[in-house]
Design a protein around this motif. Structure first.
Motif, PDB file in Angstrom:
ATOM      1  N   HIS A 146       0.826  -1.208   0.000  1.00  0.00           N
ATOM      2  CA  HIS A 146       0.000   0.000   0.000  1.00  0.00           C
ATOM      3  C   HIS A 146       0.862   1.262   0.000  1.00  0.00           C
ATOM      4  CE1 HIS A 146      -3.428  -2.427   0.259  1.00  0.00           C
ATOM      5  NE2 HIS A 146      -3.680  -2.391   1.552  1.00  0.00           N
ATOM      6  N   GLU A 147       2.037   1.186   0.611  1.00  0.00           N
ATOM      7  CA  GLU A 147       2.884   2.367   0.740  1.00  0.00           C
ATOM      8  C   GLU A 147       3.306   2.921  -0.617  1.00  0.00           C
ATOM      9  OE1 GLU A 147       3.247   0.176   4.631  1.00  0.00           O
ATOM     10  OE2 GLU A 147       3.199  -0.362   2.514  1.00  0.00           O
ATOM     11  N   HIS A 148       3.506   2.061  -1.615  1.00  0.00           N
ATOM     12  CA  HIS A 148       3.942   2.604  -2.907  1.00  0.00           C
ATOM     13  C   HIS A 148       2.806   3.369  -3.587  1.00  0.00           C
ATOM     14  CE1 HIS A 148       2.034  -0.788  -5.158  1.00  0.00           C
ATOM     15  NE2 HIS A 148       2.142   0.008  -6.208  1.00  0.00           N
ATOM     16  N   ALA A 183       7.084   1.766  -7.155  1.00  0.00           N
ATOM     17  CA  ALA A 183       6.427   2.823  -7.945  1.00  0.00           C
ATOM     18  C   ALA A 183       7.105   3.037  -9.292  1.00  0.00           C
ATOM     19  CB  ALA A 183       6.419   4.129  -7.155  1.00  0.00           C
ATOM     20  N   ALA A 184       8.220   2.337  -9.536  1.00  0.00           N
ATOM     21  CA  ALA A 184       9.040   2.617 -10.720  1.00  0.00           C
ATOM     22  C   ALA A 184       8.339   2.329 -12.030  1.00  0.00           C
ATOM     23  CB  ALA A 184      10.350   1.823 -10.649  1.00  0.00           C
ATOM     24  N   ASP A 185       7.393   1.386 -12.019  1.00  0.00           N
ATOM     25  CA  ASP A 185       6.708   1.040 -13.266  1.00  0.00           C
ATOM     26  C   ASP A 185       5.304   1.630 -13.349  1.00  0.00           C
ATOM     27  OD1 ASP A 185       5.542  -0.539 -11.297  1.00  0.00           O
ATOM     28  OD2 ASP A 185       5.367  -2.317 -12.580  1.00  0.00           O
ATOM     29  N   LYS A 186       4.977   2.502 -12.422  1.00  0.00           N
ATOM     30  CA  LYS A 186       3.628   3.064 -12.382  1.00  0.00           C
ATOM     31  C   LYS A 186       3.574   4.396 -13.134  1.00  0.00           C
ATOM     32  CE  LYS A 186       2.405  -0.381  -9.716  1.00  0.00           C
ATOM     33  NZ  LYS A 186       3.708  -1.003  -9.447  1.00  0.00           N
ATOM     34  N   ASP A 187       2.410   5.003 -13.151  1.00  0.00           N
ATOM     35  CA  ASP A 187       2.174   6.237 -13.893  1.00  0.00           C
ATOM     36  C   ASP A 187       2.663   7.436 -13.077  1.00  0.00           C
ATOM     37  OD1 ASP A 187       1.315   8.034 -15.767  1.00  0.00           O
ATOM     38  OD2 ASP A 187      -0.791   7.984 -15.125  1.00  0.00           O
ATOM     39  N   LEU A 188       3.938   7.724 -13.177  1.00  0.00           N
ATOM     40  CA  LEU A 188       4.545   8.824 -12.428  1.00  0.00           C
ATOM     41  C   LEU A 188       4.367  10.145 -13.168  1.00  0.00           C
ATOM     42  CD1 LEU A 188       7.890   7.041 -11.483  1.00  0.00           C
ATOM     43  CD2 LEU A 188       6.067   7.649  -9.884  1.00  0.00           C
ATOM     44  N   PRO A 189       4.302  11.261 -12.444  1.00  0.00           N
ATOM     45  CA  PRO A 189       4.272  12.565 -13.110  1.00  0.00           C
ATOM     46  C   PRO A 189       5.513  12.758 -13.982  1.00  0.00           C
ATOM     47  CG  PRO A 189       3.713  12.778 -10.788  1.00  0.00           C
ATOM     48  CD  PRO A 189       4.189  11.378 -10.968  1.00  0.00           C
ATOM     49  N   ARG A 251      10.339   3.126 -15.402  1.00  0.00           N
ATOM     50  CA  ARG A 251      10.157   4.211 -16.371  1.00  0.00           C
ATOM     51  C   ARG A 251      11.143   5.361 -16.175  1.00  0.00           C
ATOM     52  NH1 ARG A 251       3.608   4.942 -17.126  1.00  0.00           N
ATOM     53  NH2 ARG A 251       3.092   2.740 -17.368  1.00  0.00           N
ATOM     54  N   VAL A 252      11.881   5.347 -15.067  1.00  0.00           N
ATOM     55  CA  VAL A 252      12.820   6.430 -14.776  1.00  0.00           C
ATOM     56  C   VAL A 252      14.147   5.836 -14.318  1.00  0.00           C
ATOM     57  CG1 VAL A 252      11.028   8.114 -14.153  1.00  0.00           C
ATOM     58  CG2 VAL A 252      11.960   6.587 -12.387  1.00  0.00           C
ATOM     59  N   PRO A 253      15.241   6.597 -14.390  1.00  0.00           N
ATOM     60  CA  PRO A 253      16.529   6.102 -13.907  1.00  0.00           C
ATOM     61  C   PRO A 253      16.486   5.780 -12.410  1.00  0.00           C
ATOM     62  CG  PRO A 253      16.820   8.057 -15.266  1.00  0.00           C
ATOM     63  CD  PRO A 253      15.348   7.933 -15.014  1.00  0.00           C
ATOM     64  N   VAL A 254      17.265   4.771 -12.010  1.00  0.00           N
ATOM     65  CA  VAL A 254      17.297   4.348 -10.607  1.00  0.00           C
ATOM     66  C   VAL A 254      18.744   4.162 -10.172  1.00  0.00           C
ATOM     67  CG1 VAL A 254      16.492   2.678  -8.891  1.00  0.00           C
ATOM     68  CG2 VAL A 254      15.125   3.088 -10.970  1.00  0.00           C
ATOM     69  N   ILE A 255      19.096   4.759  -9.037  1.00  0.00           N
ATOM     70  CA  ILE A 255      20.405   4.520  -8.434  1.00  0.00           C
ATOM     71  C   ILE A 255      20.197   3.772  -7.125  1.00  0.00           C
ATOM     72  CG2 ILE A 255      20.472   6.832  -7.351  1.00  0.00           C
ATOM     73  CD1 ILE A 255      23.562   6.690  -7.742  1.00  0.00           C
TER      74      ILE A 255
END
Length: 318
Positions: A146-148, A183-189, A251-255
């Motif tokens: 739920h937190e994501h 949240a990395a594969d979700k619909d981010l702004p 969908r976005v870079p990750v470190i």
């Protein structure tokens, strides 16, 4: 007939035993009574000998953050909880990190040093108390399930409130790292430019089985009770989502950061997340660092690699 009653009695006993054991597992793993902060609340630091060498610095960070000007925000979660966060502005329009703390932690306890780190990089901070923590409502920790979704809600709030030009990085430590990775594969702004995941686990199942093994219980025996507890008493599926899976479609870079001496979340879990990640990525392991201590152990390298990874758009330009 007597044999039938005996069998039914045994089955009823086993059913009650399963329910009882699952309830104990729920209380141990997922239940978290709300702890409201008080004005004179003492400074808290993580428990464990590995933090002793850094407690003075952590306490100093917390005192400094308490004295800093801030703006308070609340949002409503998808399931009706009021969630709280504090905003610390480096400069008007500066890029910002939205930060999520660890399991049974709090924003202040786990991430005061993160505020200081962001200011060194010219970034503002939205410091989130996750559901069940301090001012935020809720009594069930869901290991990122739920937190994501709360993370997504905060990202959308920040994009709307601060405007579409404000660059946003989603940052998490420990369970917070798993939260942002989910949240990395979700619909981010569109203005979310990346994710920073510090010492996160590869899945709720993996970290729970690791803890069960540490308790000298075979995971094949213990984990089914924990999974049932989540469903029966927490109302969620412990395997509905997990970082390693979400990162397959990032969908976005990750470190990723992880201490090589992490005894709680083995650094191999960040390696697995890194290998699963489909977007631009980097993995930084820190020799000698325990759980959540990569930045205090080697701050110069932490800052240098982080600045290089996100580039000049993620720092304030005077």
């Amino acid at each position: 007939m007597k044999l039938l009653w005996i069998i039914l009695g045994i089955l009823l006993f086993l059913l009650l035993a399963v329910i009882a054991i699952s309830f104990v597992c729920f209380r141990m793993a997922f239940y978290s009574p709300r702890r409201r902060p008080s004005p004179d609340e003492p400074i808290q630091t993580p428990e464990g000998d590995i933090y002793d060498a850094f407690r003075e610095q952590m306490e100093a960070w917390t005192r400094e953050v308490r004295a800093m000007p801030k703006e308070h925000f609340t949002i409503q979660s998808f399931d009706g909880l009021t969630l709280h966060a504090d905003f610390f502005e480096y400069a008007p329009g500066a890029p910002m990190e939205i930060m999520f703390h660890g399991y049974r932690g709090s924003a202040e306890r786990d991430l005061s040093g993160g505020v200081q780190r962001c200011f060194l990089l010219g970034r503002s901070v939205l410091l989130v108390d996750q559901r069940t923590s301090r001012r935020s409502e809720g009594s069930v920790i869901t290991f990122g399930i739920h937190e994501h979704r709360d993370c997504l809600a905060w990202a959308k709030f920040a994009a709307e409130h601060f405007g579409p030009d404000r660059k946003i990085i989603l940052t998490g430590i420990s369970m917070g790292a798993a939260t942002v990775c989910m949240a990395a594969d979700k619909d981010l702004p569109p203005n979310v430019i990346g994710i920073l995941a510090d010492c996160g686990y590869s899945s709720p199942r993996d970290i729970i089985c690791k803890v069960i093994r540490d308790m000298k219980i075979p995971p094949a025996l213990g984990y089914p009770f924990v999974k049932l507890a989540a469903k029966l008493y927490g109302g969620f599926d412990l395997e509905a989502d997990f970082p390693e899976q979400a990162l397959n479609n990032a969908r976005v870079p990750v470190i990723f950061y992880h201490g090589e001496n992490d005894d709680f979340v083995p650094w191999d879990m960040s390696r697995r997340n890194y290998e699963a990640c489909a977007s631009r990525k980097a993995l930084v392991t820190v020799p000698g660092a325990g759980h959540g201590l990569s930045f205090p152990v080697d701050p110069e390298r932490y800052l240098r690699v982080l600045k290089e990874f996100f580039g000049p758009e993620a720092s304030w330009k005077e």
